[in-house]
Motif scaffolding. Sequence first.
Motif, PDB file in Angstrom:
ATOM      1  N   THR A  29       3.336  13.225   1.810  1.00 52.55           N
ATOM      2  CA  THR A  29       2.211  13.046   0.888  1.00 52.55           C
ATOM      3  C   THR A  29       1.756  11.594   0.980  1.00 52.55           C
ATOM      4  N   TRP A  30       0.460  11.391   1.216  1.00 54.01           N
ATOM      5  CA  TRP A  30      -0.078  10.053   1.460  1.00 54.01           C
ATOM      6  C   TRP A  30      -1.007   9.611   0.332  1.00 54.01           C
ATOM      7  N   ALA A  66       4.343   8.403   1.071  1.00 53.19           N
ATOM      8  CA  ALA A  66       3.977   7.152   1.731  1.00 53.19           C
ATOM      9  C   ALA A  66       2.611   6.689   1.243  1.00 53.19           C
ATOM     10  N   GLY A  67       2.371   5.399   1.383  1.00 57.36           N
ATOM     11  CA  GLY A  67       1.081   4.837   1.014  1.00 57.36           C
ATOM     12  C   GLY A  67       1.063   3.354   1.270  1.00 57.36           C
ATOM     13  N   TYR A  95       1.945   2.421  -7.245  1.00 58.70           N
ATOM     14  CA  TYR A  95       1.926   3.861  -7.455  1.00 58.70           C
ATOM     15  C   TYR A  95       3.247   4.535  -7.085  1.00 58.70           C
ATOM     16  N   ILE A  96       3.719   4.254  -5.862  1.00 61.22           N
ATOM     17  CA  ILE A  96       4.845   5.022  -5.323  1.00 61.22           C
ATOM     18  C   ILE A  96       6.157   4.740  -6.058  1.00 61.22           C
ATOM     19  N   PRO A  97       6.515   3.482  -6.348  1.00 57.15           N
ATOM     20  CA  PRO A  97       7.724   3.289  -7.162  1.00 57.15           C
ATOM     21  C   PRO A  97       7.620   3.966  -8.537  1.00 57.15           C
ATOM     22  N   SER A 135      12.470  10.458   0.830  1.00 59.35           N
ATOM     23  CA  SER A 135      12.313   9.023   1.097  1.00 59.35           C
ATOM     24  C   SER A 135      10.938   8.569   0.648  1.00 59.35           C
ATOM     25  N   ILE A 136      10.769   7.239   0.540  1.00 58.69           N
ATOM     26  CA  ILE A 136       9.451   6.661   0.291  1.00 58.69           C
ATOM     27  C   ILE A 136       9.167   5.595   1.340  1.00 58.69           C
TER      28      ILE A 136
END
Length: 493
Positions: free
Chosen positions: A120-121, A217-218, A225-227, A245-246
């Motif tokens: 997911t991006w 990912a991004g 956003y991701i954290p 994973s990130i």
Amino acid sequence: MFIKTFVILTFLAFLNANYIDIDLLNDEANGFSKFFQHQFSNDIQELKDNFNIESAETFVSLDKSISFHVTSNTSSLSSLGLEKESIFQMSGYIDLPSSSKHIFFWFFDSRDENSTHHLTWFNGGPGCSSTTGFLGELIGPSTLDSDLNPVYNEYSWSNYASVMFIDQPVGVGYSYSDDESETINNSYASAEDMYKFFELFFEKYPQIIKNKEWHIAGESYAGHYIPAMANEIVLKHENSLNLSSIMIGNGITDPMLQYPSYFTMLCDPVNNGHNKTYVSPIDCLTLEKAIPRCEILMASCYASNADLPCVLANTYCDGVVFNIYEKLNLNVYDMSGPCESDDDDCYFVSKYISSYLNQEYVQKAAGSRVSKFEGCSSKVGQNFAFNGDGSRPFNQYVAQILEKGIPVLIYAGDHDFICNWVGNKYWTEALQWSGSSNYTKETLQPWGDNEGESKNADGLSFLKIYDAGHMVPMNQPVASLKFFKEWIDNKKL
């Protein structure tokens, strides 16, 4: 990508580099000036009157609080020529609580029918559509030429994983809200919406992640956003969705520790990796003097977690830096040269994306209910800015998910300025977690075919990519596809 307009206009409106008018700041925070009202439109997105939700394939959660409709699938989307007809794709909306918020997604199955990975991006901004990654950065199956024709991308990350691009938060890209007051102004609220999105999506399409590893990912503001999403998924909900994973590229995650890197990039030819100084000694001295003041302001933001101190910190710190950087006439996303275009888009492909996604036949094929697409929403950017979200730290969630055994990759192009590799190296090496001692002992080692340098320990990997800016996959598609494959297979570089 960051909204460059906001960064530059902020310091012009609020302060000069050496003086902060608190009264003016309060006035601006409580009632935006005409200057900002002009820059940031409060108009709600234009919606299509003839959009028929009933004709879409619709699912509703058990508690009926959220619904999900697929507005298009391969049969209609394949007419756009963005991917081979043999590859399944779909697009649509998740309706979040009471159907007032509608978040758009576009999914592509992997080109490898034996793939065991789903990605997911997210792009950043805050307020920028993930179609930048999809159509502009060579992550998706196609990019666009100057005539808005799709160009097949042989370096797509869908070579090895199914990929979903999401326009979030609400108000970004094709995503929209029925209620003008239903806005998102911080990364935590965004993460809560995304958890609801993922929960329903994977409930209705379990085959997408069944027996697969799921990676998020991004880049850029996705460092916030991701954290925050990982906190929601892994910590609050005990990883019930099985996040694997990130990956964060050229992100802003720990602003206080990343800020001194601006001095390094502009004034330290030994440690910036460029073997050159970019600005005058006077400007370097100004930056050097600003660092402790900025750190005090950032520390106040971190300690209080209150809007005003965080807005003040972001305003002052960015003001000093970009007042100096703008003299260089260099691309803030790639210090190796100026922007391609003279306006805020900076890259021609950004214009192509907006023009392409504003075409009626594209919107019809994708099932968009938004008739006016914007690559970056200044309204969403404004909402986040005046909440002070940009100055808040999110590194603590990276440490906590590492403790839970979730691998983390931080990668960065070495020519980016705004979220540069030095700042990302600073904060990862200062991160406090059980593996920090092992990680800090490691030194950067050559990676790939002289394509970069990497280090890793106990689940945390850092990768510096040579000759790349803020958007690494666009600048170095071969190296990017290589590290993506290596990461999802091995969880280290």
